[in-house]
Design a protein around this motif. Structure first.
Motif: not given
Lengths: 301, 246
Positions: A151, A61-62, A84, A117, A119, A57-58, A92, A65, A123, A88-89
């Motif tokens: 947050y 994610y970019p 969850r 999650r 928060y 997922n890391d 974000a 974006l 954000w 969250e992703h």
């Protein structure tokens, strides 16, 4: 004759199974298809946001974006997912993409205290910067989860002057927990409209935060209250008062700080010396733990 | 028979190896000492270039690609005075402390004035560990402890607490804890009491990047919360939540 055939067949099956399991996901190809408008590719990428193994997922994610605005409708479809980590992703990403269409659904996630999650919802509302997010953030100031509260404060500070009047209205009925968050946000926003509300609450449960916030407003009308704070029984209140007076104090504050330089608590003495220097422009020493008189170091570079 | 053959081969090998060994040259007259080191190119090292006066522990002005098998690197820099260091970390990270077992060069100074130049960098393996790890201050009995937890409130393993004495927290941390264990607990010993500012993260060095775990000890405000530690006190319960950097 039969046995070698069966063995061969088993081997082929094993190979096939092995290939399927290990076949890497071609993220670049998925991104390319999504860029070409393939809805299934967008959905697949968003599904992969829940996969933490090997930091998949890391890596996804970019890419989302990078895809930018065309990804927003698909992200909005996934805001209410039960997963969850994916949620969250997704939130974000909507925050980073500043998707104002996301304010309502993200705000609802923030308000659903059964979800984890959350928060990230606070954000994201700060990143989006749309004033329609303010009511959700105000509610979050009283949340049981301290990360959500933290947050929410940060997001309201980002919303800045737009948040001042709603924060002042919120303070009239806020819980002790909500009051502390609102006071912190008003302090960092630094708008003079908050002065009266802060002064009214200086003897309340958020006293430490109020004394700190008054310094950030830099309004000399708070000087008397802060001087009074130097005599507080609570050393943290005395420290905050000493800290704040440096930003707004005059001759009366200087006289009070001269006494505070001999406070029984080291950090109060240190802040009193620092603030005296800020007001008077002269170096002021304080007594350290070794009973030596030293200059306070600058906490800023 | 086969065993005899093996023994014979082993014996022959010893003879060959002995024959290839160091030999004193034959000859008359005074002898002179010739000594030195034979260096092999270092693959996977990175050259970090800083402008003169920059903090060598902070982000570099320019960073080369990792060297290839021949150890070569190539960088284009504007004219100016620079210092550089080569580093290769065994853990593969491009930032963070250089510890025993990593390669690290001496500091090289050079000037770029529009011409091409070639540097030869020697980066031996570091044998000591000069990180300012907090156990060095053990005798003070002053410090901080708490738990680092993730977005679900679960303990985070492998994170560190960075302790700063400046509120901007932009400089190199003054003290750094050891990595947390599975319980997420940390303990930072400090040489003296004072006012500190804390952050927890899973990476070391440079600003936090997308996907890193990072959290500041604060209450949502622009500036971090000051943590006041008294001398001879281990301040407990200073818990920090880390979340991904988005």
């Amino acid at each position: 004759m039969v046995r070698p055939c069966v063995l061969g067949l088993l081997l082929i099956l094993l190979l096939c199974a092995g290939c399927r399991q290990g076949s890497p996901i071609d993220l670049e190809s998925l991104k390319g298809r999504a860029r070409a408008g393939d809805a299934a590719a967008f959905r697949q990428l968003i599904e992969l946001l829940s996969v933490s193994e090997r930091n998949l997922n890391d890596r996804v994610y970019p890419l989302i974006l990078e895809l930018g605005e065309p990804a927003i409708p698909f992200l909005l479809d996934a805001v209410n997912t039960d997963d969850r980590i994916r949620r969250e992703h997704v939130i974000a990403a909507l925050g980073t993409l500043k998707a104002s269409q996301g304010v309502e659904p993200i705000g609802r996630v923030l308000g659903d205290r059964t979800l984890q999650r959350r928060y990230v919802a606070a954000w994201a509302l700060g990143e989006i910067g749309d004033p329609r997010g303010i009511p959700f953030l105000l509610s979050a100031l009283g949340d049981e989860d301290d990360e959500v509260r933290r947050y929410a404060v940060r997001a309201l500070i980002k919303l800045n002057r737009e948040a001042v009047e709603p924060l002042l209205a919120f303070l009239r009925t806020a819980s002790a927990r909500g009051t502390a968050g609102a006071v912190r946000a008003l302090g960092d926003i630094g708008d003079s409209r908050a002065l009266a509300a802060l002064l009214q609450r200086v003897d309340g449960p958020a006293r430490q935060d109020v004394l700190h916030a008054l310094g950030k407003l830099k309004d000399p009308r708070a000087e008397a209250v802060l001087i009074d704070g130097l005599s507080d029984a609570d050393w943290q209140s005395r420290m905050n008062a000493a800290m704040s007076l440096g930003a707004l104090g005059g001759p009366a504050a200087s006289a009070a700080l001269e006494k505070a330089v001999e406070d029984e608590v080291l950090v109060v003495r240190e802040w009193a010396a620092r603030s005296l220097e800020m007001i008077s422009g002269r170096h002021v020493k304080y007594r350290n733990e070794k009973r030596e008189y030293v200059l306070p170091y600058s906490i800023y570079h | 028979m086969r065993r005899c053959g093996c023994l014979l081969a082993l014996g022959l090998s010893f003879l060959v190896v002995a024959g290839c060994g160091e030999r004193e040259p034959e000859g008359e007259g005074r002898m002179g000492q010739v000594s030195g080191r034979i260096l092999a190119p270092l693959e996977g090292a990175t050259l970090y270039v800083y402008k003169k006066g920059m903090d060598l522990y902070g982000p570099a002005f320019a960073v080369s690609r990792a060297t290839g098998p021949d150890g070569s690197f190539d960088l284009r820099l504007p004219a100016g005075d620079y210092v550089a260091m080569a580093r290769k970390r065994q853990n593969g990270d491009t930032s963070g402390p250089v510890v025993a077992g990593d390669n690290k060069s001496e500091i090289l100074s050079f000037t770029v004035a529009g011409d091409d130049q070639t540097l030869t960098v020697v980066a031996p393996i570091k044998s000591g560990d000069e990180r300012r790890l907090t156990d060095q201050a053990l005798a003070t009995a002053t410090g901080l402890s708490g738990t680092i937890s993730d977005a679900d409130g679960n303990p985070v393993e492998g994170a560190r607490v960075h302790v700063y004495d400046h509120v901007q927290m932009s400089e190199r941390p003054k003290y750094v804890s050891e990595k947390t264990g599975p319980d997420g607990r940390y303990l930072v010993y400090l040489p003296e009491g004072g006012t500190y500012y804390l952050a927890a993260r899973d990476k070391f060095g440079g600003p936090p990047k997308l996907g890193d775990l990072y959290g500041r000890y604060d209450q949502g405000t622009i500036e971090p919360s000051a943590v006041v530690v008294r001398s001879k006190e281990i301040l407990q319960g200073v818990d920090i939540r880390v979340t991904k950097v988005w």
